[in-house]
Design a protein around this motif. Sequence first.
Motif, PDB file in Angstrom:
ATOM      1  N   LEU A 237       0.828  -1.206   0.000  1.00 45.82           N
ATOM      2  CA  LEU A 237       0.000   0.000   0.000  1.00 45.82           C
ATOM      3  C   LEU A 237       0.865   1.259   0.000  1.00 45.82           C
ATOM      4  O   LEU A 237       1.896   1.295   0.667  1.00 45.82           O
ATOM      5  CB  LEU A 237      -0.893   0.034   1.249  1.00 45.82           C
ATOM      6  CG  LEU A 237      -2.001  -0.995   1.337  1.00 45.82           C
ATOM      7  CD1 LEU A 237      -2.659  -0.918   2.714  1.00 45.82           C
ATOM      8  CD2 LEU A 237      -3.030  -0.760   0.247  1.00 45.82           C
ATOM      9  N   PRO A 238       0.435   2.278  -0.730  1.00 44.70           N
ATOM     10  CA  PRO A 238       1.164   3.545  -0.666  1.00 44.70           C
ATOM     11  C   PRO A 238       1.009   4.155   0.724  1.00 44.70           C
ATOM     12  O   PRO A 238      -0.027   3.999   1.357  1.00 44.70           O
ATOM     13  CB  PRO A 238       0.499   4.417  -1.728  1.00 44.70           C
ATOM     14  CG  PRO A 238      -0.819   3.782  -1.993  1.00 44.70           C
ATOM     15  CD  PRO A 238      -0.706   2.329  -1.622  1.00 44.70           C
ATOM     16  N   THR A 239       2.045   4.803   1.195  1.00 49.19           N
ATOM     17  CA  THR A 239       1.993   5.376   2.532  1.00 49.19           C
ATOM     18  C   THR A 239       2.067   6.895   2.513  1.00 49.19           C
ATOM     19  O   THR A 239       1.968   7.525   3.543  1.00 49.19           O
ATOM     20  CB  THR A 239       3.149   4.835   3.401  1.00 49.19           C
ATOM     21  OG1 THR A 239       4.379   5.136   2.753  1.00 49.19           O
ATOM     22  CG2 THR A 239       3.031   3.343   3.614  1.00 49.19           C
ATOM     23  N   THR A 240       2.205   7.474   1.336  1.00 48.68           N
ATOM     24  CA  THR A 240       2.348   8.921   1.235  1.00 48.68           C
ATOM     25  C   THR A 240       1.047   9.561   0.777  1.00 48.68           C
ATOM     26  O   THR A 240       0.464   9.154  -0.221  1.00 48.68           O
ATOM     27  CB  THR A 240       3.464   9.279   0.223  1.00 48.68           C
ATOM     28  OG1 THR A 240       4.660   8.636   0.627  1.00 48.68           O
ATOM     29  CG2 THR A 240       3.686  10.769   0.157  1.00 48.68           C
ATOM     30  N   LEU A 241       0.596  10.537   1.519  1.00 48.07           N
ATOM     31  CA  LEU A 241      -0.580  11.296   1.132  1.00 48.07           C
ATOM     32  C   LEU A 241      -0.128  12.601   0.491  1.00 48.07           C
ATOM     33  O   LEU A 241       0.931  13.132   0.813  1.00 48.07           O
ATOM     34  CB  LEU A 241      -1.448  11.596   2.358  1.00 48.07           C
ATOM     35  CG  LEU A 241      -1.994  10.388   3.102  1.00 48.07           C
ATOM     36  CD1 LEU A 241      -2.785  10.849   4.328  1.00 48.07           C
ATOM     37  CD2 LEU A 241      -2.859   9.533   2.210  1.00 48.07           C
ATOM     38  N   VAL A 242      -0.941  13.100  -0.433  1.00 50.43           N
ATOM     39  CA  VAL A 242      -0.632  14.366  -1.096  1.00 50.43           C
ATOM     40  C   VAL A 242      -1.843  15.290  -0.972  1.00 50.43           C
ATOM     41  O   VAL A 242      -2.957  14.836  -0.752  1.00 50.43           O
ATOM     42  CB  VAL A 242      -0.273  14.163  -2.587  1.00 50.43           C
ATOM     43  CG1 VAL A 242       0.978  13.316  -2.736  1.00 50.43           C
ATOM     44  CG2 VAL A 242      -1.421  13.540  -3.350  1.00 50.43           C
ATOM     45  N   ALA A 243      -1.592  16.569  -1.148  1.00 48.34           N
ATOM     46  CA  ALA A 243      -2.666  17.562  -1.111  1.00 48.34           C
ATOM     47  C   ALA A 243      -2.921  18.074  -2.522  1.00 48.34           C
ATOM     48  O   ALA A 243      -1.989  18.274  -3.303  1.00 48.34           O
ATOM     49  CB  ALA A 243      -2.277  18.717  -0.202  1.00 48.34           C
ATOM     50  N   CYS A 244      -4.173  18.297  -2.842  1.00 49.68           N
ATOM     51  CA  CYS A 244      -4.547  18.892  -4.125  1.00 49.68           C
ATOM     52  C   CYS A 244      -4.097  20.350  -4.112  1.00 49.68           C
ATOM     53  O   CYS A 244      -4.418  21.093  -3.183  1.00 49.68           O
ATOM     54  CB  CYS A 244      -6.055  18.801  -4.317  1.00 49.68           C
ATOM     55  SG  CYS A 244      -6.646  19.685  -5.788  1.00 49.68           S
TER      56      CYS A 244
ATOM     57  N   LEU B 201      -4.592   9.748  -1.070  1.00 53.12           N
ATOM     58  CA  LEU B 201      -3.608   8.983  -1.836  1.00 53.12           C
ATOM     59  C   LEU B 201      -3.425   9.643  -3.195  1.00 53.12           C
ATOM     60  O   LEU B 201      -4.388  10.187  -3.760  1.00 53.12           O
ATOM     61  CB  LEU B 201      -4.083   7.542  -2.015  1.00 53.12           C
ATOM     62  CG  LEU B 201      -4.216   6.736  -0.734  1.00 53.12           C
ATOM     63  CD1 LEU B 201      -4.904   5.408  -1.004  1.00 53.12           C
ATOM     64  CD2 LEU B 201      -2.863   6.520  -0.084  1.00 53.12           C
ATOM     65  N   PRO B 202      -2.207   9.603  -3.727  1.00 52.47           N
ATOM     66  CA  PRO B 202      -1.948  10.285  -5.004  1.00 52.47           C
ATOM     67  C   PRO B 202      -2.926   9.904  -6.115  1.00 52.47           C
ATOM     68  O   PRO B 202      -3.435  10.774  -6.825  1.00 52.47           O
ATOM     69  CB  PRO B 202      -0.521   9.852  -5.350  1.00 52.47           C
ATOM     70  CG  PRO B 202       0.104   9.520  -4.045  1.00 52.47           C
ATOM     71  CD  PRO B 202      -1.004   8.972  -3.195  1.00 52.47           C
ATOM     72  N   GLU B 203      -3.224   8.609  -6.256  1.00 55.33           N
ATOM     73  CA  GLU B 203      -4.117   8.188  -7.338  1.00 55.33           C
ATOM     74  C   GLU B 203      -5.555   8.666  -7.121  1.00 55.33           C
ATOM     75  O   GLU B 203      -6.293   8.891  -8.072  1.00 55.33           O
ATOM     76  CB  GLU B 203      -4.081   6.669  -7.543  1.00 55.33           C
ATOM     77  CG  GLU B 203      -4.515   5.844  -6.356  1.00 55.33           C
ATOM     78  CD  GLU B 203      -3.404   5.471  -5.394  1.00 55.33           C
ATOM     79  OE1 GLU B 203      -3.633   4.552  -4.593  1.00 55.33           O
ATOM     80  OE2 GLU B 203      -2.326   6.088  -5.406  1.00 55.33           O
ATOM     81  N   ARG B 204      -5.960   8.879  -5.884  1.00 54.01           N
ATOM     82  CA  ARG B 204      -7.303   9.390  -5.596  1.00 54.01           C
ATOM     83  C   ARG B 204      -7.370  10.896  -5.841  1.00 54.01           C
ATOM     84  O   ARG B 204      -8.357  11.409  -6.347  1.00 54.01           O
ATOM     85  CB  ARG B 204      -7.701   9.096  -4.150  1.00 54.01           C
ATOM     86  CG  ARG B 204      -7.772   7.651  -3.812  1.00 54.01           C
ATOM     87  CD  ARG B 204      -9.049   7.053  -4.335  1.00 54.01           C
ATOM     88  NE  ARG B 204      -9.113   5.657  -3.982  1.00 54.01           N
ATOM     89  CZ  ARG B 204     -10.193   5.064  -3.539  1.00 54.01           C
ATOM     90  NH1 ARG B 204     -11.305   5.731  -3.416  1.00 54.01           N
ATOM     91  NH2 ARG B 204     -10.166   3.793  -3.260  1.00 54.01           N
ATOM     92  N   ILE B 205      -6.317  11.608  -5.449  1.00 53.70           N
ATOM     93  CA  ILE B 205      -6.295  13.064  -5.648  1.00 53.70           C
ATOM     94  C   ILE B 205      -6.291  13.391  -7.145  1.00 53.70           C
ATOM     95  O   ILE B 205      -6.940  14.343  -7.573  1.00 53.70           O
ATOM     96  CB  ILE B 205      -5.084  13.707  -4.924  1.00 53.70           C
ATOM     97  CG1 ILE B 205      -5.259  13.587  -3.406  1.00 53.70           C
ATOM     98  CG2 ILE B 205      -4.886  15.160  -5.333  1.00 53.70           C
ATOM     99  CD1 ILE B 205      -6.482  14.311  -2.844  1.00 53.70           C
ATOM    100  N   GLN B 206      -5.614  12.573  -7.950  1.00 51.47           N
ATOM    101  CA  GLN B 206      -5.584  12.811  -9.391  1.00 51.47           C
ATOM    102  C   GLN B 206      -6.963  12.770 -10.009  1.00 51.47           C
ATOM    103  O   GLN B 206      -7.241  13.483 -10.982  1.00 51.47           O
ATOM    104  CB  GLN B 206      -4.686  11.790 -10.085  1.00 51.47           C
ATOM    105  CG  GLN B 206      -3.216  11.985  -9.838  1.00 51.47           C
ATOM    106  CD  GLN B 206      -2.386  10.869 -10.476  1.00 51.47           C
ATOM    107  OE1 GLN B 206      -2.900   9.876 -10.939  1.00 51.47           O
ATOM    108  NE2 GLN B 206      -1.065  11.052 -10.460  1.00 51.47           N
ATOM    109  N   ILE B 207      -7.867  11.966  -9.451  1.00 47.65           N
ATOM    110  CA  ILE B 207      -9.180  11.783 -10.069  1.00 47.65           C
ATOM    111  C   ILE B 207     -10.323  12.371  -9.245  1.00 47.65           C
ATOM    112  O   ILE B 207     -11.478  12.229  -9.611  1.00 47.65           O
ATOM    113  CB  ILE B 207      -9.464  10.294 -10.357  1.00 47.65           C
ATOM    114  CG1 ILE B 207      -9.461   9.489  -9.067  1.00 47.65           C
ATOM    115  CG2 ILE B 207      -8.481   9.737 -11.362  1.00 47.65           C
ATOM    116  CD1 ILE B 207      -9.974   8.061  -9.232  1.00 47.65           C
ATOM    117  N   HIS B 208     -10.006  13.054  -8.130  1.00 49.12           N
ATOM    118  CA  HIS B 208     -11.096  13.549  -7.280  1.00 49.12           C
ATOM    119  C   HIS B 208     -11.844  14.698  -7.941  1.00 49.12           C
ATOM    120  O   HIS B 208     -11.372  15.315  -8.880  1.00 49.12           O
ATOM    121  CB  HIS B 208     -10.575  13.937  -5.883  1.00 49.12           C
ATOM    122  CG  HIS B 208     -10.017  15.314  -5.775  1.00 49.12           C
ATOM    123  ND1 HIS B 208      -8.791  15.659  -6.284  1.00 49.12           N
ATOM    124  CD2 HIS B 208     -10.520  16.438  -5.205  1.00 49.12           C
ATOM    125  CE1 HIS B 208      -8.561  16.932  -6.034  1.00 49.12           C
ATOM    126  NE2 HIS B 208      -9.591  17.438  -5.382  1.00 49.12           N
TER     127      HIS B 208
END
Length: 62
Positions: A37-44, A52-59
Amino acid sequence: MSAHEELEMHLAQALTRTTEPEVQAHLHAALESCQELPTTLVACPACGAVGLPERIQIHDCR
């Protein structure tokens, strides 16, 4: 301790406390999945949502 580390710890402890082969197999699989699992969170950058990076890309950024 991060939530990810805590999850790994609980899975490892459960693995050491069971003698059931089927349960051990499931716990080994869960530990492997957890480690992938990825452990790094990112901010939009636009709205500040964190995930998660892949969720922020598509949010749905408003």
